[in-house]
Scaffold this active site. Structure first.
Site, PDB file in Angstrom:
ATOM      1  N   ARG A 200      35.826  33.252  35.042  1.00 35.85           N
ATOM      2  CA  ARG A 200      35.869  33.889  36.352  1.00 35.85           C
ATOM      3  C   ARG A 200      37.125  33.562  37.147  1.00 35.85           C
ATOM      4  NH1 ARG A 200      33.053  37.613  34.347  1.00 35.85           N
ATOM      5  NH2 ARG A 200      30.777  37.446  34.517  1.00 35.85           N
TER       6      ARG A 200
ATOM      7  N   ASP B 262      28.241  33.859  39.573  1.00 35.40           N
ATOM      8  CA  ASP B 262      29.544  34.491  39.382  1.00 35.40           C
ATOM      9  C   ASP B 262      30.170  34.955  40.690  1.00 35.40           C
ATOM     10  OD1 ASP B 262      29.818  34.032  36.709  1.00 35.40           O
ATOM     11  OD2 ASP B 262      28.757  35.852  36.133  1.00 35.40           O
TER      12      ASP B 262
ATOM     13  N   SER C 185      20.715  41.067  30.533  1.00 35.14           N
ATOM     14  CA  SER C 185      22.118  41.350  30.825  1.00 35.14           C
ATOM     15  C   SER C 185      22.982  40.341  30.095  1.00 35.14           C
ATOM     16  CB  SER C 185      22.370  41.276  32.331  1.00 35.14           C
ATOM     17  OG  SER C 185      22.244  39.939  32.767  1.00 35.14           O
TER      18      SER C 185
ATOM     19  N   ASP D 270      28.076  50.232  35.520  1.00 35.50           N
ATOM     20  CA  ASP D 270      27.887  49.558  36.804  1.00 35.50           C
ATOM     21  C   ASP D 270      29.177  49.485  37.615  1.00 35.50           C
ATOM     22  OD1 ASP D 270      25.318  49.278  35.960  1.00 35.50           O
ATOM     23  OD2 ASP D 270      25.223  47.103  36.191  1.00 35.50           O
TER      24      ASP D 270
END
Lengths: 410, 410, 410, 410
Positions: free
Chosen positions: A100, A129, A183, A18
């Site tokens: 993050r 996110d 995911s 990705d």
């Protein structure tokens, strides 16, 4: 933002399919120079393949940044958060949320170093996110340009993505051609899974979703005991052996994994407004939280402890929503850190098939005073007769209220 | 208070040795008429022996009150508290705390009925229970006289107590002659143990202290699954079978007991100012809390849920400290109850060797909307492009702060 | 506590009649050595007469301690509290509460220096001050003995006090023979009055009670303007002239006094459980609070400011109740102080007949950005289209709730 | 949203130039049927001219809705908010914020009645009002389409707006041709002003901005006294005369206006992320808040009052941000309303040149008990000796902390 405005962009690059597509899309759509940043946060993947892949996709060697952030991650993000006993919505240990801001911060540092004017992440347009990345970016570099491909491009299906990859000679691993059944996100603190097979909250999490912990049913039939030592609120040793933050957490992860500890199946409220169902595995963190509460139980004053408990939900919400670099998070952290000065000592824990139990705690700073509690004669500091005055003054306003009720015939 | 001032006293009477000594001590010291009140809160003891013993000690039949409070206890005290997801200091389910106000209330009701001017309890002078009893008394009958023998008398050792009992022909069970190795309190919600053998917080809880749950190690090797149905925040059925509040909690206790669920070894902060170590077994309550959080996760709005989480520590503290009948507890309850209107649906749980796991939840009132979350094209209510504006306005103040820092060269 | 246990006591001594009686009572009842401590907190009284009176009452010169605490009081107590914008029950600026911990601390320091084992204060048994003094004593010297004459002695009427004074040759000023129509406490921050003529909360405060401020009606007919400069949350200059903390507060007091500022007639809730009616005059403090809020309004981030507002009632309650030296107050202070780093700049105020109005504020650290707000074209950081996304995501959960209501036919 | 999707829109229509331009713009751009809604919230303007103007602009008579909402506004919005003593950022009485949800609700009701699929408001893209309107719309009609012309159109300057008006034969009052020096919003609770001449927060508010209050300097030289009666937290009478909610607030406004009460010059934090400077005049509301705090001071329990103070900032933030119809606001309201049962009685106030002072309060439900407070012998409920026990148990944890410090040599 006109696409031609972007000259150089720092991409959070995992090396996977990705983000490789994003890399190529940035090159082709924005026509800008791409700098890749690949971080080791303990996700358990080799980083060198990411370098190779970046080179393959045309990134200049000096534009490839790879960094091992594990110690910084645990020391400056995970540990401060655990001082707060932070859990979101009563249960979630914030494993993704806390990673993050660090990634965002590093991207900005690289952007400043290489003179990039933009940053880019691979988070989707429906999740938390994107918010966490971008709030970090904007807080640390207010004039930065932010590119969020998943909100911008038209590669809106797996088929289109694969087509794009094929067009641009991006290598595609066989198992990446179809839709993933869920995911994941992983780092030293946790692995999360969401999407697809997890989307019906009435249905069990399929067994194959778990990757970081054994089933409690498959864990050893005998308990494992360990001690965790704390200094000023942070774990510093396991079974008496001093360990660096990341090494310590990794060790707790190992212990948690084999004992089936730290699984959580949760429907949570996203900051962007909807509910989502996630599955989290936080083996070491689950042990750490129990241990930290254990050492606080004998070293932390009641007033401090209760204030921490009252502030915690707000703190956890801020971390979850991505406000790590906001002043109110820093204010709460200052209060929390202030409380940890004497949170030092040893906790003994029992791990058994999914359970973490504190079975003992001791500290040179203990506030637990056996003489005060013992039901014996002779205690000095505590005079039972004081209890009467204590109760009577605490009752005074309730008695006044009771008199009013009586007066009013209620 | 002059002792001759007391004419008639309502004693919270268990029928055990200690409250029998109190009974006799009231008669001999205060020279007043004693009314006994014995309640069934699910502590698992026969009540008729208490009647016989009271008669034996000279209580008039019309002065003996025995009442089964189990349904009222669960319906009006336990359930409202569980709507709040109340846990004290992050862990304790408040099993003892929640029972005291009800006992106090009943004593006051009896005092009003029989024209008593005083009430008496058998709680010690170092614990929380004296506070909880007496705050209830004073709130409901502001002019009541309160007798707390353990703070008043000189029977300050086991030896003196036994001597007093022998002098007054109070029957003494063989195993009551010596000091108990720990003291317990039990009701339908939990059993607590504290004192003596538990007083060193560094030492494990001895196995013989546990009475309500099997060891996780001894629990079945296969998981037990069950469903709990909720209506407006309260549990109403197990595995689809409607049950009354007390019957339902008893059923959850059975399930929890055999699966080793709900043990807690805790050092907590007492309201009277010291730390103490307690061991709690709350088998059914532990399941209930998990189930309630489970059904809330799909039926409760985020704003409501987060507000509840922020209010909870205060609510739990109030219950722990004995302020059940205080206006601020009632205000918090009003807020909490307001949130529960649609907390209705079914939760599926897995019990296994100490673990309670929510594995599924469903509700006609579910706010979980698969279409919003799904990473597919076509979602209507959620437009990914909105996320950019959302983030940018949330970031605005952080960017302004960042600009200031830059301006200041920091 | 046996009276013979006390060897040496440090008395908070004002030099007035009441504490002189206490001094003599300590000598005669406890037979112990008395050390006097007289502090200047800006109450506006000469301190040397207190020395003469102490000598007269037989205190050894080396046992007389007199200290000017005005700067320490304002710098380390008043200013930190004003950083929090602390007001108790929405209105009271905590003038008495904030002085007690400092006096208590100094008594303990002297006790350590002279080897005293006890301390003594002249606060009554019904008020908050006894709590504030004693919590400070116990926190700083856990083994100290505390003597609270008003709770102990039998001098329970004015007549008995005067008799005792006459017996012991304590000089009695003429106006002290009868009951005072109200009692007062004064320091650099405020003067409070309570008791007697103020006790009916339906009745106006008589004019003669006020001593620190003129009537607004008698204040000048023209407004006074001034500027206050702040650095990191503390006031440092008036009209551009740098002043020490105590000098600055004294100057604000002067300005407030003549303009009739800072009167408060309040029924408040005492920590000991009853309501009481007090009259407060806080001329300088009232100006300071307005000025501090003014400078925060342009230099403090919203997240920080709102967190401060949420924490403030708890902070004020802690100060009011006497928990200055408690860890939870220190935690809150840490959070508050963290927020003040950039609270620097100048506020312009208008004083007029009881009103304080902020009329201008400026700061090199201002977060107010005219370009963001202006209703003009061309603003860069703020794109109006972002508002749509912001609103839509914030509305998402409300829409989901609305859909549920519709689905349920409600 | 494609413009052709909108069939019928309900516009919040004031009859002024700006909303007339919007009306015409909706007709020309969306080609949809326009329904106008004009509400009387006490802004002090005739409503019938709005009808004439709407007719003139081609609105069908059955599509013109005009409603007097004054009583509903005060009874169901203003009064509940004042029960909370709500002030935003310590100062702002939320006069604009509280009006928006009601207007939004009425628009939705009309949309349901006339079968409209869209609603439209005239709030700008930089302010809070767009959020408040739209959150109300979406909460009450989740599928509604929202049109916010100021975020959509290209009429981005005064010149363009005037041109558009001229093109479409919209009458333009002479004084509306140029830029207004500031913009205002008015209703029965307040008038706010912002923009242009107010944008430099260092500069005084020019005198001509004020419209609802006289200058304190110009107010009468003698004080005005009045009484306000409350029932269950709401004002019901002035000087003993029962008045409906709106009439009562209007009367307070008159009293406040002439006495120069309720001006506020504030820099506040908008929900959309920037700071803005506003000038507010809330004459009646300022009196009402003081009066409400006054009656609460004798009728509200301490625990209830302190909880209210802790919850208030969150409540005010929710109202300010537009979350009136959110569950968490309703939860807080439930808690607040629960506390108001006995908030009944009479407050006497003094108004003088900008000052509002509570000078007396009385209530049949008063919790103020002179006997408890009086420094006399003979009080029964309060025994001074109880204070010692109260203090000692409250001090216990602080003493334990002090011992630890000593042990650690700190």
């Amino acid at each position: 933002m006109a696409k031609s405005d972007v000259k150089k962009v720092v991409l959070a690059y995992s090396g996977g399919l990705d983000t490789s597509i994003i890399l190529k899309w940035l090159q082709t759509t924005y026509g800008c120079e791409v700098v890749t940043f690949t971080a080791d946060l303990g996700q358990g993947e080799e980083l060198e393949p990411a370098r190779q892949k970046a080179l393959l996709l045309g990134i200049k060697p000096e534009n490839i940044f790879i960094e091992d952030l594990r110690e910084e991650f645990v020391r400056d993000y995970v540990f401060p958060m655990f001082r707060a006993n932070a859990v979101y919505e009563g249960q979630y240990l914030l494993g993704t949320s806390i990673a993050r801001p660090l990634i965002g911060k590093k991207q900005i540092e690289i952007a400043e170093k290489v003179g990039a004017d933009a940053v880019c992440h691979g988070a989707t347009g429906k999740g938390n996110d994107q918010v966490r990345f971008e709030l970090a970016y904007y807080a640390l570099k207010p004039d930065v340009k932010v590119i969020a491909p998943w909100r911008e491009w038209d590669l809106t299906s797996r088929t289109k993505l694969i087509e794009f990859a094929e067009q641009h000679q991006i290598p595609i691993a066989k198992d990446k051609r179809g839709e993933a059944p869920f995911s994941t996100d992983a780092n030293l603190l946790h692995t999360s899974s969401e999407g697809k097979v997890l989307e019906d909250p009435a249905q069990d999490v399929p067994d194959y979703v778990f990757s970081r912990t054994v089933n409690p049913e498959d864990a050893p039939n005998h308990a494992t005991f360990l001690t965790v030592d704390f200094e000023r609120g942070d774990a510093v040793a396991i079974d008496g052996v001093k360990l660096s933050p990341a090494t310590l957490l990794a060790k707790l992860n190992d212990l948690g994994r084999v004992n089936g500890i730290g699984r959580l199946d949760l429907v949570e409220n996203r900051y962007v407004g909807m509910k989502s169902r996630g599955m989290y595995e936080t083996p070491g963190g689950t042990i750490l939280l129990a241990a930290h509460r254990g050492i606080e139980s004998i070293t932390l004053d009641r007033g401090a402890g209760h204030l921490k408990d009252e502030l915690m939900p707000k703190y956890a919400e801020l971390v979850y929503n991505g406000f790590w670099f906001a002043p109110e998070r820093e204010m709460l952290q200052a209060a929390i850190d202030k409380s940890q000065e004497f949170v030092t000592g040893r906790v003994r824990l029992k791990l058994y098939k999914g359970n973490v139990t504190v079975v003992g705690r001791e500290s040179p700073y203990s506030l637990y005073d056996q003489e005060l509690v013992t039901f014996e004669e002779g205690a000095v500091a505590y005079d039972q007769h004081d209890a009467q005055g204590f109760i009577k003054l605490n009752a005074l306003r309730l008695r006044t209220l009771g008199q009013r009720k009586k007066r009013m015939g209620k």
